[in-house]
Design a protein around this motif. Sequence first.
Motif, PDB file in Angstrom:
ATOM      1  N   GLN A 357       0.825  -1.202   0.000  1.00 14.90           N
ATOM      2  CA  GLN A 357       0.000   0.000   0.000  1.00 14.90           C
ATOM      3  C   GLN A 357       0.863   1.257   0.000  1.00 14.90           C
ATOM      4  O   GLN A 357       0.586   2.223  -0.734  1.00 14.90           O
ATOM      5  N   LYS A 358       1.927   1.262   0.800  1.00 13.15           N
ATOM      6  CA  LYS A 358       2.809   2.426   0.839  1.00 13.15           C
ATOM      7  C   LYS A 358       3.514   2.635  -0.500  1.00 13.15           C
ATOM      8  O   LYS A 358       3.684   3.770  -0.954  1.00 13.15           O
ATOM      9  N   THR A 359       3.913   1.525  -1.143  1.00 11.15           N
ATOM     10  CA  THR A 359       4.604   1.636  -2.425  1.00 11.15           C
ATOM     11  C   THR A 359       3.682   2.192  -3.500  1.00 11.15           C
ATOM     12  O   THR A 359       4.076   3.040  -4.314  1.00 11.15           O
ATOM     13  N   ILE A 360       2.430   1.731  -3.518  1.00 10.97           N
ATOM     14  CA  ILE A 360       1.471   2.228  -4.508  1.00 10.97           C
ATOM     15  C   ILE A 360       1.226   3.722  -4.317  1.00 10.97           C
ATOM     16  O   ILE A 360       1.193   4.496  -5.276  1.00 10.97           O
ATOM     17  N   ILE A 361       1.056   4.142  -3.069  1.00 16.10           N
ATOM     18  CA  ILE A 361       0.843   5.563  -2.785  1.00 16.10           C
ATOM     19  C   ILE A 361       2.056   6.384  -3.224  1.00 16.10           C
ATOM     20  O   ILE A 361       1.922   7.473  -3.803  1.00 16.10           O
ATOM     21  N   LYS A 362       3.257   5.856  -2.994  1.00 17.96           N
ATOM     22  CA  LYS A 362       4.470   6.580  -3.343  1.00 17.96           C
ATOM     23  C   LYS A 362       4.590   6.756  -4.858  1.00 17.96           C
ATOM     24  O   LYS A 362       4.905   7.848  -5.351  1.00 17.96           O
ATOM     25  N   VAL A 363       4.307   5.683  -5.600  1.00 13.16           N
ATOM     26  CA  VAL A 363       4.392   5.761  -7.064  1.00 13.16           C
ATOM     27  C   VAL A 363       3.298   6.676  -7.615  1.00 13.16           C
ATOM     28  O   VAL A 363       3.550   7.510  -8.487  1.00 13.16           O
ATOM     29  N   ALA A 364       2.087   6.536  -7.105  1.00 18.41           N
ATOM     30  CA  ALA A 364       0.985   7.376  -7.582  1.00 18.41           C
ATOM     31  C   ALA A 364       1.234   8.849  -7.278  1.00 18.41           C
ATOM     32  O   ALA A 364       0.893   9.728  -8.085  1.00 18.41           O
ATOM     33  N   SER A 365       1.816   9.135  -6.152  1.00 14.16           N
ATOM     34  CA  SER A 365       2.117  10.529  -5.801  1.00 14.16           C
ATOM     35  C   SER A 365       3.104  11.144  -6.794  1.00 14.16           C
ATOM     36  O   SER A 365       2.947  12.303  -7.196  1.00 14.16           O
TER      37      SER A 365
END
Length: 505
Positions: A357-365
């Motif tokens: 979840q943290k990785t997805i948020i980081k990439v999307a940001s």
Amino acid sequence: MALGPRLDLRQSQSLVMTPQLQQAIKLLALSNLEIEAFVAGELEKNPLLESGGDDDGFAAPDGIDREVEAPALPAQAGAADSLIGQGMGEADAPLDVDYGAETFIDDGPGDRMTASATGAGSGGMDLAGGSGEAVDFDSFANPETGLYEHLMDQARARLSGMDLLIATQLIGQIDEAGYLEANLLQTAHGLGVPLFDVERVLGVIQGFDPTGVGARSLAECLALQAKEADRYDPCIQRLLANLDLLAKGALPQLRRICGVDEEDMADMIRELRGYDPKPGLRFSTDRAAPVTPDLFVRKTAAGWSIEVNGATLPRVLINRSYYVELAGGAQDKASKAWLADCLASANWLVKALDQRQKTIIKVASEIVKQQEAFFRHGVAHLKPMTLKAVADAIEMHESTVSRVTSNKYLSCARGLYELKYFFSSGVAASDGDGAVSAEAVKSHIKALISAEEPHAILSDDTLVDLLRAKGMDIARRTVAKYRESMGIGSSVQRRRQKALQGRAA
């Protein structure tokens, strides 16, 4: 140098792909719905795991604390196990954290979807009947009847005996568009009946609903519909026999063949446009599956808010009380090892989902940051972007970004987009400063063609000049490639199509 066996001590570094690391990498490429299916399988295998869904205020049975979630960090795992060994599993403080409530906002689109799914905001009515799940209204719909069943019902009502057998053979060879793919002579030989009987039964089938079914060509399909509408006169018959000329836009030649004036020809073309060239598709049972967004992006006063869709993302909890109960009983060595493996697997799953979840948020940001002009002004301002550019910005490997952006969709005020959509090649700017995304170029080409007048169709060379005036240095063959990829015909085809539309208007 002496030859002989000896022992050497060497020190080296290597990357070991453990099964858990491989599984964590695979989790990145899964969408939220696929993660839900994966977690369901883990819940069946591991007795220490349980779903962390909403409980609607009901007390948990068997003393299970459903508010306990386990995003335990590796450094805390030993402390947690020591507490459990002393019979104090409930005091494992790092697990008593509602990670979702503390990290994500509670008034975003994902929470609104969750509220609607549980019946909240529906005027006090519990649409789920107290089960906490939304009612699937599609389940109340009557099952759809396919084309084959629809035609067979009519055949059984009108035919019998050998005629019904012939009809069954023919209907089985009608494709989903309603066209007959069978060879009548081969069908007659296969069934051992005269060709005349097969043609007669086919005539009965061609009178079934929908009109035009059982045709062997487009001209025959349109002719059946013209007969049904009582419009099959000699002029229409000659027009249907020369559909290739109509496709080419040879209207003067068609008027001479049909023996009609310009007004009558326009009426005939208008009549043909009202027919269905694929009558069988209305009975197609293929239902397009809706795409569920994995992320929500919306504009706020402080900037851009990026939220994971909590309505489709499962929450996994570890039942520590149950572990303490099992660990306190008499066990053999194998049972203790199995229980330890279950606890380790449960802890790993929670941490893996948290890290995903943290990785997805980081990439999307980072995607939103680099494509902010798109979210503000539209696709015409989409910039060229590569996986490597995002990976370098967030200090991750390019393959990780590729896995994160696979099979995942982002919902924003401008629509629903796959994350891969934001990665595209660039077209050099005419002034040599920067580049323009290929999607932005396609958007400009589509807008120019949509605005062209029937008497002033834009050629590819003209499109090149107009795009260069907008600051896009692009070749004519590239314009043709982009135009064809969007399903837009050439200038000759568009001129012919607009001429036909003008005649039929």
